[in-house]
Design a protein around this motif. Structure first.
Motif, PDB file in Angstrom:
ATOM      1  N   ILE A  87      -7.612   8.901  44.165  1.00  0.00           N
ATOM      2  CA  ILE A  87      -6.531   8.551  45.071  1.00  0.00           C
ATOM      3  C   ILE A  87      -6.279   7.048  45.048  1.00  0.00           C
ATOM      4  O   ILE A  87      -5.152   6.579  44.989  1.00  0.00           O
ATOM      5  N   SER A 116      -2.437  13.390  56.410  1.00  0.00           N
ATOM      6  CA  SER A 116      -1.439  12.457  55.871  1.00  0.00           C
ATOM      7  C   SER A 116      -0.709  13.143  54.729  1.00  0.00           C
ATOM      8  O   SER A 116      -1.241  14.069  54.112  1.00  0.00           O
ATOM      9  N   HIS A 117       0.501  12.693  54.411  1.00  0.00           N
ATOM     10  CA  HIS A 117       1.363  13.497  53.543  1.00  0.00           C
ATOM     11  C   HIS A 117       2.319  12.660  52.699  1.00  0.00           C
ATOM     12  O   HIS A 117       3.493  12.995  52.554  1.00  0.00           O
ATOM     13  N   ASP A 126      -6.092  13.769  53.363  1.00  0.00           N
ATOM     14  CA  ASP A 126      -4.848  13.757  52.596  1.00  0.00           C
ATOM     15  C   ASP A 126      -4.376  15.193  52.371  1.00  0.00           C
ATOM     16  O   ASP A 126      -5.178  16.127  52.319  1.00  0.00           O
ATOM     17  N   LYS A 145       0.357  15.066  43.671  1.00  0.00           N
ATOM     18  CA  LYS A 145       1.438  14.259  44.225  1.00  0.00           C
ATOM     19  C   LYS A 145       2.621  14.265  43.264  1.00  0.00           C
ATOM     20  O   LYS A 145       2.455  14.237  42.041  1.00  0.00           O
TER      21      LYS A 145
END
Length: 526
Positions: free
Chosen positions: A9, A85-86, A510, A158
């Motif tokens: 990440i 979280s996004h 996440d 992502k």
């Protein structure tokens, strides 16, 4: 495992190169260990709602901290609560500047993760919605949409906004949790309160460079090995229990007219039984004459209830009676569970309350609450089904959202110098003027929505008409729920604002971790 994912990440946050963030997903053959191996995995997503919106509905229902998924279950199973979280990926040009949402994507030289940082989020009120304002004013370059968020939840990867299980270039596909579940021998299905080919349900199985390619997305869904497809998007009906004229019919949400005709006019087309009347949905919920595969399209062109107009007065948050010709999300969920459970090896099911987001965009709190109440009822029905037909040793249930929408805060968070703290009417001008404007309004303090008692509207203000970067809640119940604990970070300010009603300690994960937890659950040998 925790270190490896943290490094991945961190590396993606600074990546500005072709193929950025390809390391975010934990590989399917090496998930972190979990204590129990569930047979069934259920993901429930209330689209577009954060902590303040969740509390607003719970306060209206008089059930803050008391919903079925927020309390210890009769067998002693304890729900776990986290924040989520996004962030998505922003497309950037050769100078590293974010491209506007509708820019020519061929101009993109790379992508960079938006991220969520509690150390900077609370420095300024508008930090979670910076792109609402000049000089940026570029929608969705500082927060995600349902396509990118759905991709992260369903594939652990992502991507940029608008992509459905494709990388930010739109070229490379990601394998989803539904695909992995079916490869493991499980059945899989999707249920939603909005159009079945909309972004979040599509993310469970489809792959497309644009979320707007509804016909292509539905055709991929119906040609997949999914056993259940349930939602709205009926071409013959509007949202108020009325047939539409021939010239206003749209078949795009169901793959085009040819696909629709094949489903409705051929017996067991593609192996699916097609249903659209309320009685048939109820029959499935009762376990009657269960098919092996079903496509169920409620008789509404867009949403089950959010788009209804002109119906009689009733004792509902909006004051309007519900459309009586469509099933509830709870009924659809029960039917889907019964169909999927016919396979002894287990199942994956995604259930979405999709129109919560729509009402957040519209800044319509009464209907926002109606939509999330329907979601809460669906969660309660799923929990009831699990405890009657399975067990928490055999089931992992995750309840969360994909992002926040509307910038909901408590009354008095800012002093509005135009239209007052809440829109005086439903006109576009009144709604827009009530939103936060840093050039005209005075921020006072971060204030959570206020509880005014069951049956009463909470104290609230809508800061935005768009998505924001605020944390959203997540509850996990059953086998494998402990997985999230190894990836938590902490937001102390968020805990102070929203922790007490839900006994939340401020730990958050996440959104890619949702996929990792589900993948770990289905990959563990039983």
């Amino acid at each position: 495992m925790r270190l490896r994912k943290s490094l991945a990440i961190a590396g993606c946050v600074s990546a500005i190169v072709l193929g950025a963030c390809t390391t975010l997903q934990s590989t399917p053959d090496s998930p972190a260990a979990i204590k129990k191996s569930p047979k069934n995995v259920i993901l429930m997503v209330s689209d577009g709602i954060g902590f303040n919106g969740w509390l607003a509905t719970d306060y209206y229902q008089g059930l803050a901290g008391k919903q079925a998924y927020q309390v210890v279950r009769p067998d002693g199973t304890m729900p776990r609560v986290y924040g989520l979280s996004h962030s998505a990926l922003n497309l950037i040009d050769k100078d590293g500047k974010p491209l506007a949402r509708n820019s020519d994507v061929s101009l993109a030289a790379g992508a960079i993760e938006q991220g969520y940082n509690p150390n900077t989020r609370w420095n300024k009120f508008e930090n979670a919605m910076l792109n609402d304002f000049d000089p940026v004013a570029k929608s969705y370059t500082s927060y995600t949409d349902s396509a990118a968020a759905g991709t992260a939840l369903m594939s652990g990867r992502k991507t940029s906004v608008g992509r459905i299980n494709k990388d930010w270039t739109g070229q490379n596909s990601f394998k989803t949790i539904a695909q992995l579940a079916m490869e493991s021998g499980r059945s899989a299905g999707v249920v939603t309160s909005v159009m079945i080919s909309h972004a979040t349900p599509a993310a469970a199985i489809a792959h497309n460079a644009s979320r707007n390619n509804y016909a292509d997305i539905f055709n991929e869904m119906v040609q997949s090995d999914l056993s259940v497809l349930m939602g709205a998007g009926h071409p013959l009906y509007n949202g108020s229990d009325a047939l539409v004229s021939d010239d206003k019919r749209s078949y795009k949400y169901l793959g085009g007219e040819q696909t629709y005709r094949s489903l409705t006019q051929q017996n067991n087309a593609n192996g699916f039984r097609y249903i659209d009347d309320k009685a048939s949905f109820k029959a499935l919920a009762n376990g009657d004459h269960l098919p092996l595969r079903v496509v169920g399209i409620a008789r509404s062109g867009s949403t089950l209830q959010a788009s209804r107009e002109g119906l009689s007065s009733a004792n509902t948050p909006s004051g309007m009676a519900y459309n009586q010709d469509v099933p509830t999300l709870a009924t659809m969920s029960q039917g889907a569970l019964n169909v999927l459970a016919q396979k002894d090896s287990g199942f994956f099911l995604m259930i979405e309350g999709g129109a919560v987001d729509w009402m957040g965009h519209a800044n319509d709190m009464p209907r926002f609450i109606e939509e999330h109440m329907a979601f809460n009822q669906a969660v309660a029905s799923v929990i009831d089904w699990v405890e009657k037909n399975s067990s928490w040793d055999d089931t992992l249930l995750i309840i969360t959202s994909d992002h926040e929408c509307g910038g909901i805060w408590g009354q008095g968070t800012w002093t509005n110098h135009q239209g007052g703290g809440v829109a005086a009417d439903r006109s576009k001008a009144a709604i827009a003027s009530a939103r936060f404007n840093p050039q005209q309004d005075t921020f006072n303090d971060f204030i959570a929505v206020q509880d005014h008692g069951a049956g009463n509207m909470p104290g609230y203000q809508f800061a935005s008409g768009n998505h924001t970067n605020e944390l959203v809640p997540l509850w996990a119940i059953g086998a494998g729920s402990e997985y999230f604990e190894q990836f938590t970070r902490t937001d102390l300010k968020a805990r102070k604002l929203w922790g007490k009603p839900y006994q939340w300690n401020g730990n958050y994960v996440d959104n890619t971790t949702v996929f990792d937890a589900m993948n770990a659950a289905i990959s563990t040998s039983r």
